[in-house]
Motif scaffolding. Structure first.
Motif, PDB file in Angstrom:
ATOM      1  N   MET A   1       0.847  -1.178   0.000  1.00  0.00           N
ATOM      2  CA  MET A   1       0.000   0.000   0.000  1.00  0.00           C
ATOM      3  C   MET A   1       0.892   1.241   0.000  1.00  0.00           C
ATOM      4  SD  MET A   1      -3.314   0.632   2.179  1.00  0.00           S
ATOM      5  CE  MET A   1      -3.559   2.074   3.149  1.00  0.00           C
ATOM      6  N   ARG A 145     -15.276 -10.490  -5.409  1.00  0.00           N
ATOM      7  CA  ARG A 145     -14.221 -11.423  -4.991  1.00  0.00           C
ATOM      8  C   ARG A 145     -13.935 -12.444  -6.095  1.00  0.00           C
ATOM      9  NH1 ARG A 145     -16.278 -10.094   0.193  1.00  0.00           N
ATOM     10  NH2 ARG A 145     -18.071 -11.492   0.039  1.00  0.00           N
ATOM     11  N   CYS A 148     -11.939 -10.810  -8.848  1.00  0.00           N
ATOM     12  CA  CYS A 148     -10.545 -10.611  -8.446  1.00  0.00           C
ATOM     13  C   CYS A 148      -9.775 -11.927  -8.497  1.00  0.00           C
ATOM     14  CB  CYS A 148     -10.478  -9.985  -7.056  1.00  0.00           C
ATOM     15  SG  CYS A 148     -11.028  -8.260  -7.042  1.00  0.00           S
ATOM     16  N   ASP A 149     -10.400 -13.008  -8.079  1.00  0.00           N
ATOM     17  CA  ASP A 149      -9.756 -14.327  -8.175  1.00  0.00           C
ATOM     18  C   ASP A 149      -9.431 -14.656  -9.633  1.00  0.00           C
ATOM     19  OD1 ASP A 149      -9.954 -14.668  -5.422  1.00  0.00           O
ATOM     20  OD2 ASP A 149     -11.699 -16.008  -5.537  1.00  0.00           O
ATOM     21  N   TYR A 158      -3.042  -5.376 -13.099  1.00  0.00           N
ATOM     22  CA  TYR A 158      -3.799  -4.581 -12.139  1.00  0.00           C
ATOM     23  C   TYR A 158      -5.281  -4.883 -12.303  1.00  0.00           C
ATOM     24  CZ  TYR A 158       0.383  -1.610 -11.901  1.00  0.00           C
ATOM     25  OH  TYR A 158       1.655  -1.141 -11.753  1.00  0.00           O
ATOM     26  N   ARG A 178      -9.608  -4.761  -2.595  1.00  0.00           N
ATOM     27  CA  ARG A 178      -8.251  -4.746  -2.007  1.00  0.00           C
ATOM     28  C   ARG A 178      -7.983  -6.028  -1.242  1.00  0.00           C
ATOM     29  NH1 ARG A 178      -5.633  -2.703   2.773  1.00  0.00           N
ATOM     30  NH2 ARG A 178      -3.485  -2.244   2.225  1.00  0.00           N
ATOM     31  N   LYS A 179      -8.923  -6.433  -0.411  1.00  0.00           N
ATOM     32  CA  LYS A 179      -8.737  -7.655   0.386  1.00  0.00           C
ATOM     33  C   LYS A 179      -8.638  -8.876  -0.528  1.00  0.00           C
ATOM     34  CE  LYS A 179     -10.539 -10.166   4.377  1.00  0.00           C
ATOM     35  NZ  LYS A 179      -9.250 -10.462   4.911  1.00  0.00           N
ATOM     36  N   LEU A 181      -7.551  -9.030  -3.526  1.00  0.00           N
ATOM     37  CA  LEU A 181      -6.341  -9.008  -4.348  1.00  0.00           C
ATOM     38  C   LEU A 181      -5.046  -9.138  -3.534  1.00  0.00           C
ATOM     39  CD1 LEU A 181      -7.470  -6.219  -6.803  1.00  0.00           C
ATOM     40  CD2 LEU A 181      -7.153  -8.645  -7.357  1.00  0.00           C
ATOM     41  N   GLU A 182      -5.156  -9.193  -2.209  1.00  0.00           N
ATOM     42  CA  GLU A 182      -3.947  -9.302  -1.367  1.00  0.00           C
ATOM     43  C   GLU A 182      -3.235 -10.618  -1.601  1.00  0.00           C
ATOM     44  OE1 GLU A 182      -5.497  -8.594   2.603  1.00  0.00           O
ATOM     45  OE2 GLU A 182      -4.814  -6.517   2.520  1.00  0.00           O
TER      46      GLU A 182
END
Length: 182
Positions: A1, A145, A148-149, A158, A178-179, A181-182
């Protein structure tokens, strides 16, 4: 971050993409954008592929990406059309390519379809920066979610939350992204 308290104006500009994506954009609009790119040194200049050769010429020597949005803003074209557009943008000199997710396929939970489309997009980009656009405003948290997966598995560089053509994301949706993609 990124710790914004430790970043200067130039560093902040390198976190931002600039664009001229309005339908009525003229060459004068693009040239004004080029001037702003030289002044502020944003990370990337996004515009339609019509203008890519001009950007390649006029931004030569500037540390920036030249971006083309693929299937912007709807994301509903068939996969072959999207992939051919990606390949063409790269051939013209684009170094970054967005691609709008097929939101309907994602909402129908056709994850294999969306994953294969994203993998083909990343492959067609030939190493260029890839920034798929999720349009999270239309998605549930579980769909965000899942998207993003898919991006992670496809190897995208990105993730973007929105094309800016509809209501933007909420802070809560950004935090879900954000969570995930962590």
């Amino acid at each position: 971050m990124v710790d914004l308290s430790k970043i200067d104006k130039a560093g902040f500009a390198k976190l931002l993409d600039f664009n001229v994506l309005k339908k009525e954009a003229t060459e004068a609009d693009i040239r004004e954008g080029i001037e702003l790119m030289w002044k502020y040194k944003f990370a990337c200049f996004y515009t339609g592929s019509t203008w890519t050769p001009l950007l390649v010429k006029e931004l030569k020597g500037l540390d920036c990406e030249i971006g083309v949005p693929i299937d912007f803003p709807f994301g509903t074209s068939d996969t072959k059309t999207k992939i051919e557009a990606t390949k063409h943008a790269i051939k013209l000199g684009a170094t970054a390519v967005d691609m709008v997710f097929n939101i309907g396929a994602l909402r129908d939970h056709r994850y294999d379809f969306v994953l294969n489309e994203m993998k083909e997009h990343v492959k067609a980009a030939e190493g260029a920066v890839t920034k798929p656009i999720l349009e999270v405003h239309f998605l549930t948290d579980d769909e965000i979610r899942a998207a993003c997966d898919i991006l992670i598995e496809a190897g995208a560089t990105y993730a973007k939350s929105s094309s800016g053509q509809s209501e933007g994301p909420t802070l809560e949706q950004i935090l879900v992204m954000r969570k995930a993609l962590e």
